[in-house]
Motif scaffolding. Structure first.
Motif, PDB file in Angstrom:
ATOM      1  N   HIS A 297       0.652  -1.318  -0.073  1.00 12.42           N
ATOM      2  CA  HIS A 297       0.413  -0.070  -0.566  1.00 12.42           C
ATOM      3  C   HIS A 297       1.189   1.522   0.067  1.00 12.42           C
ATOM      4  CE1 HIS A 297      -3.120   2.762   1.111  1.00 12.42           C
ATOM      5  NE2 HIS A 297      -3.065   3.717   1.850  1.00 12.42           N
ATOM      6  N   LYS A 298       0.571   2.300  -0.821  1.00 11.47           N
ATOM      7  CA  LYS A 298       1.641   3.222  -0.649  1.00 11.47           C
ATOM      8  C   LYS A 298       0.522   4.808  -0.800  1.00 11.47           C
ATOM      9  CE  LYS A 298       3.457   1.501  -5.122  1.00 11.47           C
ATOM     10  NZ  LYS A 298       4.104   1.384  -6.353  1.00 11.47           N
ATOM     11  N   TYR A 299       0.997   5.637  -0.440  1.00  8.49           N
ATOM     12  CA  TYR A 299       0.344   6.799  -0.330  1.00  8.49           C
ATOM     13  C   TYR A 299       1.634   8.050  -0.336  1.00  8.49           C
ATOM     14  CZ  TYR A 299       0.351   8.197   4.107  1.00  8.49           C
ATOM     15  OH  TYR A 299       0.496   8.769   5.835  1.00  8.49           O
ATOM     16  N   ILE A 300       0.564   8.809  -1.092  1.00  5.54           N
ATOM     17  CA  ILE A 300       1.160  10.517  -1.043  1.00  5.54           C
ATOM     18  C   ILE A 300       0.382  11.937  -0.291  1.00  5.54           C
ATOM     19  CG2 ILE A 300       1.558  10.928  -3.402  1.00  5.54           C
ATOM     20  CD1 ILE A 300       3.848  12.051  -2.997  1.00  5.54           C
ATOM     21  N   THR A 301       0.460  12.156   0.173  1.00  5.27           N
ATOM     22  CA  THR A 301      -0.068  13.655   0.160  1.00  5.27           C
ATOM     23  C   THR A 301       0.561  15.440   0.360  1.00  5.27           C
ATOM     24  OG1 THR A 301       0.116  13.726   2.863  1.00  5.27           O
ATOM     25  CG2 THR A 301      -1.457  12.100   2.428  1.00  5.27           C
ATOM     26  N   PHE A 302      -0.029  16.061  -0.364  1.00  6.42           N
ATOM     27  CA  PHE A 302       1.390  17.192  -0.325  1.00  6.42           C
ATOM     28  C   PHE A 302       0.522  18.550   0.477  1.00  6.42           C
ATOM     29  CE2 PHE A 302       0.464  20.299  -3.532  1.00  6.42           C
ATOM     30  CZ  PHE A 302       1.817  20.642  -4.148  1.00  6.42           C
ATOM     31  N   LYS A 303       1.244  19.254   0.417  1.00  4.62           N
ATOM     32  CA  LYS A 303       0.412  20.333   0.715  1.00  4.62           C
ATOM     33  C   LYS A 303       1.902  21.562   0.062  1.00  4.62           C
ATOM     34  CE  LYS A 303       2.551  20.529   5.379  1.00  4.62           C
ATOM     35  NZ  LYS A 303       1.853  21.034   7.037  1.00  4.62           N
ATOM     36  N   SER A 304       1.532  22.587   0.381  1.00  3.79           N
ATOM     37  CA  SER A 304       1.719  24.099   0.084  1.00  3.79           C
ATOM     38  C   SER A 304       1.994  25.196   0.190  1.00  3.79           C
ATOM     39  CB  SER A 304       2.164  24.102  -1.478  1.00  3.79           C
ATOM     40  OG  SER A 304       3.325  25.857  -2.163  1.00  3.79           O
ATOM     41  N   ASN A 305       3.001  26.350   1.146  1.00  7.19           N
ATOM     42  CA  ASN A 305       2.753  28.005   1.812  1.00  7.19           C
ATOM     43  C   ASN A 305       1.528  28.305   0.093  1.00  7.19           C
ATOM     44  OD1 ASN A 305       4.879  27.886  -0.210  1.00  7.19           O
ATOM     45  ND2 ASN A 305       5.512  29.176   1.551  1.00  7.19           N
ATOM     46  N   TYR A 306       2.079  28.369  -0.615  1.00 11.61           N
ATOM     47  CA  TYR A 306       1.378  28.676  -1.753  1.00 11.61           C
ATOM     48  C   TYR A 306       0.188  29.538  -1.935  1.00 11.61           C
ATOM     49  CZ  TYR A 306       5.794  31.092  -3.454  1.00 11.61           C
ATOM     50  OH  TYR A 306       6.731  31.693  -3.837  1.00 11.61           O
ATOM     51  N   TYR A 307      -0.983  27.872  -1.253  1.00 12.69           N
ATOM     52  CA  TYR A 307      -2.333  27.574  -1.519  1.00 12.69           C
ATOM     53  C   TYR A 307      -3.090  27.862  -0.585  1.00 12.69           C
ATOM     54  CZ  TYR A 307       0.205  24.181  -4.948  1.00 12.69           C
ATOM     55  OH  TYR A 307       1.125  23.965  -6.138  1.00 12.69           O
ATOM     56  N   ASP A 308      -3.756  28.634  -1.044  1.00 12.03           N
ATOM     57  CA  ASP A 308      -4.748  29.175  -0.646  1.00 12.03           C
ATOM     58  C   ASP A 308      -6.265  28.653  -0.286  1.00 12.03           C
ATOM     59  OD1 ASP A 308      -5.613  30.207  -2.763  1.00 12.03           O
ATOM     60  OD2 ASP A 308      -6.053  31.979  -2.635  1.00 12.03           O
ATOM     61  N   THR A 309      -6.717  27.707  -1.266  1.00  9.53           N
ATOM     62  CA  THR A 309      -7.561  26.589  -1.151  1.00  9.53           C
ATOM     63  C   THR A 309      -6.933  25.583  -1.018  1.00  9.53           C
ATOM     64  OG1 THR A 309      -7.402  26.630  -3.473  1.00  9.53           O
ATOM     65  CG2 THR A 309      -8.748  28.426  -2.770  1.00  9.53           C
TER      66      THR A 309
END
Lengths: 712, 186
Positions: free
Chosen positions: A363-375
């Motif tokens: 089982h593999k997963y990835i999540t993502f976030k960025s300081n640029y993303y306001d939504t």
């Protein structure tokens, strides 16, 4: 005989059912007494070729085994550099003082996704881009028993991504080995490195082992760090701790577990050929057992790897496209995780046949976030992989064996979060819906190898591998599609940045044909190895040409949408070979090799990856050493012909080719054994030149180290 | 002239005799030396047993006193062990000569090395091995192929280990599974 046949039959049925019902893979290194077996058979033993324990001379794969002695004599303390010194056909891309990518037989690129790396059989692959962070491996180089390098596709044994080869790092097992060692090394470039391993054993019962260490050093002055100055790029560091315990519950039953944590910071080059400062924290937990049962040797192995990454840099700072930089560098954070549960049964049927049946769940997963993303709505990609495979080793005659291995995988993917449920927002610019990501694909990998021991001195190997490179989590499914407001210069429209994986991207298939010949030449105390290969790869995965469009979104707001897509670029083919010699006599040791690699790219591959010039077409390696009493003296050299390597200097633009002239480097080590437990060594790399340019990303500097190693 | 011829003739005979002895010696000594190295490999294999042999470790050396090759091999092996041989775990191994006439004493040792030239007693050796769980190893691969000895060892040039699963199962001797994957099964 009848009873034996009945028993064999029941073993086959039981094993097939057990593997099918439960779940399988490669042998777990810590269960095997490598030291004792090597002592008995007078040569290293490996499981990396077929999944079954084999003598190095009998493996159905073209491989190099680097021993602990060779590692020590190299004077090197970073695994990629050790590989580069001894393994013919290996291509090293060193992009910083402690940043590496390793390829085998060409097809080189940053974040190389075609070489599978394992520590004691555990994948240390990072599934975001399907790559190995060599500089963050949680391992003490003094705790390595041997490094096994397999040249050629091995997906039928190890699963996807073993398309060009496998590197399996085998450490000392606390079950069989007592390794208590500490090293402290000082070096130029303000380098400080320390490592230690402590083992506590209970004879014939088990043992526990703990290793810890780290390094800090100053980045090479010529290392590119992108358009901004990012904190941490100048002083890369790495730290780790790992522990393991293995116990014999009964003469036939072993249980064990491992745990590790590591952290690094430094400069990396991404697959789009841009540079970034990254910090990564990695954790792993593992547990399993082995039972020498009446039905064969049954192993069950489970582990979780988790990588938490922060990228800082031109990833891109998206406003650069509009002629201005934002106020802050962009920070992108991802977390990816891999859970593996595998079970295998290894058994003989009669005197001539050995079978391995394996089932595996990943089982593999990835999540993502960025300081640029306001939504911000966190996208998550999940992949569940079910595989069933096996190996059949047939000893046709004492001098002839044939190995066949196959693995079938079912890959189920789904996605959630992000803007996948928000198709209204971007209207027709939204190319995929959630349903597109809920898809399944199957792959089939195959390996076959014929080994003919012609005489006591001559061995011929003919192998074929059908390797599979699954799309990485980012290739296949990542969908970052967000408004960007932070850092926007005044007066600029809002941006939408789409990092666009493609759910319809196909796995890359690598057909790999290899012919190898080994000849012992006792007259000069040496062994000669000759190998030739042809490999044909289709549906190579890579970044597509970035696009920039401007228009009104569904709310009527003017936005600029920048898209970095992923796709299949087309085929590429490679031919080449290696010629090497190694030997020892009367305290002398030597090895030398010549490697030739030529890759023909199709048009799109040439534009986006340029494998043809990505690694030197000609490489020569040489090493000679001598032990004189308490002294160990070793010297090495490495020549690489010119290359044409891609580099991206403008965000979201195509990379351009940078020509790099041929180069050579010289390394040396002088070790002095003060007593049986205490060694002082002076070593150096790149001694022939103050500065050497091997690629567009950095300039290697001359380095000197003074290290002390204590065994206790 | 005749005296010279006589001396020359004697010299020829002497030379021939020396050559013959040398030839026999050359045949015999390498055999013993070969079995010595096989024994050293055999001692290393003890670490692959699934059960620990009780101390003190005594290797029974089975030989035929009437067979010079067998006898010289046995004596040579005994000398090697007397000089000091240890297992990988550090336990000392001593040797005990067992002539065929006293083959029943095989049951009193920890494990046994069967010298080449005792084919007539293969059955009896297998019986004792089976009934007392004695690990038997030999340089005579025929003993393994006949499923009478458990391990056959060749250590000249390239190490090869031959394994009789039938003999092993009968004697209830079990080895590490990885080791079994590396040997040649008969």
């Amino acid at each position: 005989m009848k009873r034996s046949l009945m028993k064999s039959g029941s073993v086959v049925v039981f094993s097939a059912v057990a593997a099918f019902v439960l779940s399988g893979g490669q042998a777990r290194a810590q269960f095997i007494n490598y030291g004792a077996l090597q002592d008995i058979f007078d040569e290293p033993v490996t499981t990396s070729a077929t999944g079954t324990p084999q003598r190095a001379s009998e493996t159905a794969a073209d491989m190099t085994i680097i021993t602990a002695d060779q590692i020590r004599q190299s004077g090197l303390r970073k695994i990629p550099e050790i590989l580069n010194m001894y393994a013919a056909g290996l291509n090293l891309l060193q992009t910083g003082v402690n940043e590496y990518d390793v390829g085998i037989r060409g097809f080189q690129q940053p974040y190389s996704p075609r070489l599978l790396v394992l520590i004691d059989g555990r994948q240390v692959f990072n599934y975001d881009y399907s790559r190995t962070q060599w500089e963050n491996l949680p391992i003490n180089v003094d705790d390595i028993r041997q490094i096994e390098v397999v040249r050629g596709a091995s997906s039928a044994l190890f699963g996807s991504n073993a398309t060009s080869g496998v590197v399996n790092i085998i450490t000392y097992s606390p079950l069989y080995d007592t390794n208590n060692v500490a090293n402290f090394t000082l070096g130029t470039q303000s380098s400080y490195q320390g490592d230690a391993t402590v083992t506590q054993r209970i004879d014939r019962v088990g043992g526990v082992k703990v290793s810890t260490g780290g390094l800090t050093e100053h980045e090479f002055a010529g290392t590119a760090t992108g358009p901004s100055d990012y904190a941490g790029a100048e002083n890369p560091f790495h730290g780790y701790v790992n522990g393991s315990g293995y116990f014999k519950v009964s003469p036939t039953f072993i249980v064990g577990g491992e745990i590790s944590a590591s952290r690094k910071k430094g400069e990396e080059v991404l697959p789009d050929f841009t540079e970034h400062t990254t910090s990564t924290t990695t954790y792993s937990v593992r547990g399993g057992w082995q039972w020498a049962s009446p039905f064969g040797t049954i192993k069950h192995d489970n582990y979780i790897n988790q990588n938490i990454l922060d990228y800082t840099g031109q990833f891109p700072n998206p406003y650069a496209l509009l002629g201005a930089y934002g106020t802050d560098p962009q920070v992108v954070s991802t977390t990816n995780s891999l859970f593996v549960s595998r079970m295998e049964d290894l058994f003989d049927v009669g005197p001539s046949h050995t079978f391995r049946i394996a089932g595996e769940y990943r089982h593999k997963y990835i999540t993502f976030k960025s300081n640029y993303y306001d939504t911000y709505e966190k996208p998550i990609i999940n992949q569940d992989v079910f595989s069933l495979g096996g190996t059949w080793l047939w000893h046709i005659r004492d001098d002839l064996s044939w190995t066949n291995a196959a693995q079938y995988e079912v890959n189920q993917m789904d996605a959630m979060g992000g803007t996948l449920n928000d198709t209204v927002l971007f209207g027709s610019t939204q190319p995929y819906t959630k349903a597109d990501f809920d898809r399944q694909f199957q792959t089939f990998a195959f390996n076959s190898g014929l080994v003919w021991t012609v005489t006591d001195k001559d061995t011929l190997r003919a192998t074929y591998g059908r390797g599979i490179q699954d799309p990485s989590l980012i290739n296949a499914g990542f969908f970052g599609n967000e408004y960007i407001t932070s850092g926007a210069p005044p007066g600029y429209p809002r941006l939408v940045y789409q990092a666009l994986g493609s759910p319809y991207i196909k796995p890359t298939i690598m057909n790999d044909y290899n012919l190898a010949y080994d000849r012992k030449v006792p007259e000069i105390f040496s062994k000669v190895h000759v190998a030739a290969y042809y490999k044909s790869s289709r549906d190579i995965i890579g970044d597509l040409t970035p696009t920039v469009t401007t228009g009104l979104d569904s709310h009527g707001e003017l936005v600029t949408i920048m898209t970095q897509g992923q796709g299949n670029l087309g085929p590429a083919h490679g031919i080449g070979g290696e010629l090497s010699i190694d030997g020892t006599f009367d305290g002398f040791r030597w090895d030398a090799s010549y490697s030739y690699t030529y890759v023909h790219d199709s048009a799109a591959v040439k534009e986006h990856l340029a494998f043809n010039g990505s690694a030197p077409q000609h490489e020569i390696r040489g090493h000679v050493g001598k032990t004189i009493g308490k002294w160990e003296l070793d010297g090495s050299t490495h020549y690489g012909s010119s290359t044409d390597v891609l580099r991206t200097t403008t965000p979201l633009s195509l990379p351009t080719i940078v020509h790099i002239d041929n180069y050579y480097t010289v390394g040396a080590r002088v070790g002095y054994k003060i007593d049986d437990n205490f060694v002082v060594a002076l070593s150096g790399s790149n001694l022939s030149n103050m500065r050497t340019k091997e690629n567009p990303y950095t300039i290697l500097e001359r380095r000197l180290f003074l290290g002390v190693t204590m065994h206790f | 002239m005749s005296k010279a011829f006589f001396i020359f003739s004697r010299l020829k005979k002497t030379m021939a005799a020396i050559a013959a002895v040398g030839f026999l010696f050359a045949l015999a000594v390498p055999a013993a030396a070969k079995e010595n190295t096989d024994v050293l490999v055999g001692v290393k294999i003890l670490s692959m047993l699934n059960r620990e042999l009780p101390a003190p470790l005594v290797m029974g050396i089975v030989y035929d006193p009437g067979n010079s090759e067998s006898k010289s091999s046995a004596e040579s092996i005994k000398a090697v062990l007397d000089a000091g041989v240890k297992t990988s775990e550090g336990a000392g191994v001593s040797g005990r000569l067992i002539p065929l006439a006293e083959i029943d004493k095989l049951s009193q040792v920890s494990f046994a090395f069967i010298t080449t030239g005792v084919k007539a007693q293969f059955d009896r050796i297998a019986q004792i091995s089976a009934s007392h769980g004695i690990l038997t190893m030999t340089s005579d691969i025929e003993c393994v192929r006949a499923n009478k000895c458990i391990l056959g060892i060749e250590s000249q040039n390239v190490v090869q280990i031959y394994f009789s699963r039938a003999a092993s199962e009968t004697a209830k001797i079990n080895f590490d599974s990885a080791f079994i994957m590396l040997v040649k099964k008969v």
